[in-house]
Design an enzyme around this catalytic site. Structure first.
Site: not given
Ligand code: 13P
Length: 254
Positions: A14-15, A170, A237-238
């Site tokens: 979720w950052k 990643e 992530g997103g």
């Molecule tokens: P996104 O899926 O938003 O590109 O992010 C990937 C990520 O950094 C997951 O740790």
């Protein structure tokens, strides 16, 4: 060992997003979605930001979904303002911890060696499984240095001799950009990481460590990626911020 024999692991990073009420509602939606048929055969982990961990752990209690911290400090306690330790994460209900996410490496100047200390700290604690993130920048890929970077990051992360762990490939150029690695590009990196793990750790330890792909994963591209033999799941992530999108990614993986 082929991907069929490793249970898919699908993780939401979720950052620095969501507030307590959103997180609670999300967890309820996720539980409802996972309880609906057809049954899903995947391990699911949520990585919320630190203040949300108690809410998520409470909402997911008695479910199969696990919780993880997005980072940790290598030491167990002490004068480290703003950091959290392995015992604190485990005490808050975490079973996982991210180590070496590229946003930590880039925005906080974390070195390969520092990431290795974090992995060792998580492994020492035993209740926490490290999810080690590696990946090259766009420039490093253009310069033909992708495999060299992955090797350097992997070996430094494993230098402390970890217990069980998972890896996430990643590519930095694919994170949050909408530019996903093609299944072929991702598979090439995953196959390389698997081979290096076999050389470093032996067949058995390398075969049980899942290698996740992360970088602009969506419900539209997940099926093509998970079909690759060395892609064992995703770190999302997103798209993971929408429980329905995250469920769709889980469903095409498990
Ligand atoms: P996104 O899926 O938003 O590109 O992010 C990937 C990520 O950094 C997951 O740790």
């Amino acid at each position: 060992m082929s991907a069929e024999r490793r249970r898919p692991l699908i993780a939401a990073n979720w950052k620095m997003n969501l507030l307590k009420a959103d997180a609670a509602e999300y967890c309820r939606d996720l539980r409802r979605g996972l309880a609906a048929p057809p049954e899903v055969d995947a391990r699911v982990v949520i990585f919320p930001s630190f203040p949300l961990i108690p809410v998520v752990a409470r909402e997911l209690v008695d479910s199969e979904v696990e919780v993880g911290g997005q980072d940790l400090h290598p030491e167990e306690r002490g004068a480290h303002t703003g950091d959290v330790s392995a015992p604190q994460l485990a005490d808050a209900g975490c079973a996982w911890v991210l180590c070496g996410h590229s946003e930590r490496r880039q925005n906080h100047g974390e070195s390969d060696e520092w990431v290795g200390l974090k992995v060792a700290a998580a492994a020492r604690h035993r209740q926490l499984t490290p999810l080690i993130c590696v990946g090259e920048t766009g420039l490093e890929r253009k310069e033909g240095r992708t495999l060299e970077v992955l090797e350097r990051q992997l070996l430094a992360a494993l230098a402390g001799g970890p217990g069980p762990f998972a890896l996430a490939y990643e590519p930095v150029w694919a994170i949050g950009t909408g530019e996903t690695a093609t299944p072929e590009i991702a598979q090439e990196a995953h196959r390389y990481l698997r081979q290096r793990m076999v050389e470093e750790l032996g067949e058995v330890a390398a075969a049980v460590a899942p290698i996740l792909y992360g970088g602009s994963v969506t419900p539209d591209n997940a099926a093509g990626l998970i079909a690759q033999p060395d892609i064992d799941g995703f770190l999302v992530g997103g798209a993971s911020l929408d429980p329905q999108k995250f469920l769709a990614i889980i469903r095409c993986s498990g």
